[in-house]
Design a protein around this motif. Structure first.
Motif, short mmCIF file in Angstrom:
data_model
loop_
_atom_site.label_atom_id
_atom_site.label_comp_id
_atom_site.label_asym_id
_atom_site.label_seq_id
_atom_site.Cartn_x
_atom_site.Cartn_y
_atom_site.Cartn_z
N ASN A 165 47.37 49.89 27.55
CA ASN A 165 46.30 49.01 28.01
C ASN A 165 44.92 49.35 27.46
N TYR A 166 44.88 50.07 26.33
CA TYR A 166 43.62 50.36 25.65
C TYR A 166 43.38 49.38 24.50
N ALA B 100 48.09 43.02 32.29
CA ALA B 100 48.72 43.98 33.19
C ALA B 100 47.70 44.58 34.14
N VAL B 101 46.53 44.92 33.61
CA VAL B 101 45.52 45.56 34.45
C VAL B 101 44.81 44.55 35.34
N VAL B 102 44.53 43.36 34.84
CA VAL B 102 43.90 42.33 35.68
C VAL B 102 44.79 42.03 36.88
N SER C 142 38.93 49.72 39.60
CA SER C 142 38.09 48.52 39.66
C SER C 142 37.81 48.02 38.25
N PRO C 143 37.46 46.73 38.11
CA PRO C 143 37.17 46.20 36.78
C PRO C 143 36.10 47.01 36.04
N ARG C 144 35.09 47.50 36.75
CA ARG C 144 34.04 48.26 36.09
C ARG C 144 34.60 49.51 35.43
N TRP C 145 35.44 50.24 36.16
CA TRP C 145 36.03 51.45 35.61
C TRP C 145 37.00 51.13 34.49
N PHE C 146 37.76 50.08 34.66
CA PHE C 146 38.72 49.72 33.63
C PHE C 146 38.02 49.33 32.34
#
Length: 288
Positions: free
Chosen positions: A68-69, A183-185, A195-199
Motif C-alpha cells: 500500500n505504498y 485497501a486502506v480507504v 487515520s487518513p492523515r497518518w496514512f
C-alpha cells in the motif's frame, strides 16, 4: 478445515502480539539509531528497517511486498538508502532500536520477568508452523537468527508472525480486487486503521488519490456518500479478514487453544503497557 480454536482466536492473538512489533515504527530510538548510520529521513529509515531482511532491494520489490505504498515515494529512498548503510548494518541498528524501545516502554522488570520469557517461548513455538512459500517478507525475516534475550526473542517472533499474516493478507486483498489505496480507504472506513492523515503522510499518496479511490469504492457499492462502509463493504472487509485468518491459521493451530489464549493474555498486557507509556500517537487510529 476443522479447527480446535475459538472463532477469530488467531486473529486476536496476532493483533495483540503485533502491537509490540509495531512500536518500533513510532519510536525515537529508531530515528536515533538510523541517524547514526547517516539515514536521517524518517521515511527512509522506516522503509529500510522493514525491507532490510530482503537485502539491498529497490522500490519495485518493496512496492510488491509492502503493497500500500506509492511507488513514487519508494523510489525517492530505494535503493539509494543502501548507499548510506548496508542491510546488515540496518538490521543491527533495527535490533538495537527495538531493544531501546522495549526497555523504555515496558521497563526492565517486565523485560526480565517470567512472563516475558513465557511469551517469547509461546510466540516462537507458534512460528514453527509458519510456511515460506509465497511469503517473501516472512521468509526473509525467518532467515535471521533468534536473539538470545527473551524480550528481543519475543520481538523477533512478533515480527515473524506479523509478516506471515501480512503476506497472506496481501493475497486476500489481491483476490478480492482491492488495489493498494482502496485497501486502506476501505480499512480506514472500519475505524480500526490508521487515520487518513497518518496514512497519507507515511505512504506517499495524495489527497486526490484518496478521493479517487473512495469514488471507485462508491461505484462498486462498497462506500456510501458519507464515506462509510455499506453492508456490501462490511461483508467484503470481513471476507478479507476471513481469508487472511485461513491463510494464517497454521501457527495458532500449532500452538493450540490454551497456548493461544495465554499468549494473547500476555501480549495484551505488554500492549497496554506500551500504549500507556506513549508508544503510539494519540491520533493514530480513526476515520478523521
Amino acid at each position: 478445515m476443522t479447527t480446535s480454536l475459538p472463532p477469530r482466536a488467531g486473529r486476536r492473538c496476532h493483533n495483540a502480539v503485533n502491537t509490540t512489533h509495531t512500536t518500533l515504527y513510532f519510536s525515537p530510538d529508531l530515528d536515533r539509531e538510523f541517524g547514526a548510520l547517516g539515514i536521517t529521513d524518517g521515511a527512509a529509515a522506516r522503509l529500510a528497517a522493514r525491507s532490510a531482511p530482503l537485502g539491498a532491494v529497490g522500490a519495485g520489490t518493496v512496492a510488491a511486498t509492502f503493497y500500500n505504498y506509492n511507488h513514487e515515494l519508494l523510489a525517492q529512498h530505494l535503493p539509494a538508502v543502501w548507499e548510506a548503510a548496508s542491510p546488515v548494518a540496518v538490521l543491527d541498528a533495527r535490533l538495537r532500536a527495538a531493544d531501546a524501545t522495549l526497555r523504555r516502554l515496558l521497563g526492565k522488570e517486565t523485560l526480565a520477568s517470567p512472563e516475558m520469557a513465557e511469551a517469547a517461548e509461546l510466540a516462537l513455538r507458534a512460528t514453527e508452523a509458519c510456511t515460506r512459500h509465497a511469503r517473501p517478507l516472512y521468509s526473509a525475516n525467518a532467515d535471521l537468527p533468534v536473539p538470545e534475550t527473551p524480550h528481543l526473542a519475543y520481538w523477533h517472533a512478533a515480527t515473524l508472525l506479523r509478516e506471515h499474516r501480512g503476506d497472506g493478507h496481501l493475497a486476500a486483498l489481491l483476490a478480492l480486487g482491492l488495489d493498494p489505496i482502496e485497501a486502506v480507504v476501505s480499512h480506514t472506513a472500519t475505524g480500526r486503521a490508521m487515520s487518513p492523515r497518518w496514512f497519507l503522510g507515511s505512504r506517499g499518496w495524495r489527497r486526490a488519490d484518496w478521493e479517487a479511490a473512495a469514488e471507485r469504492l462508491r461505484e462498486r457499492g462498497l462506500l456510501d456518500t458519507d464515506g462509510e462502509l455499506t453492508e456490501t463493504g462490511i461483508r467484503l472487509r470481513e471476507e478479507v479478514e476471513e481469508i487472511t485468518d485461513r491463510l494464517d491459521s497454521a501457527p495458532y493451530e500449532h500452538l493450540g487453544a490454551a497456548g493461544v489464549e495465554r499468549l494473547t493474555e500476555l501480549a495484551r498486557g505488554f500492549a497496554v503497557s506500551a500504549a500507556g507509556a506513549g508508544g503510539f500517537p494519540a491520533d493514530l487510529l480513526g476515520k478523521g
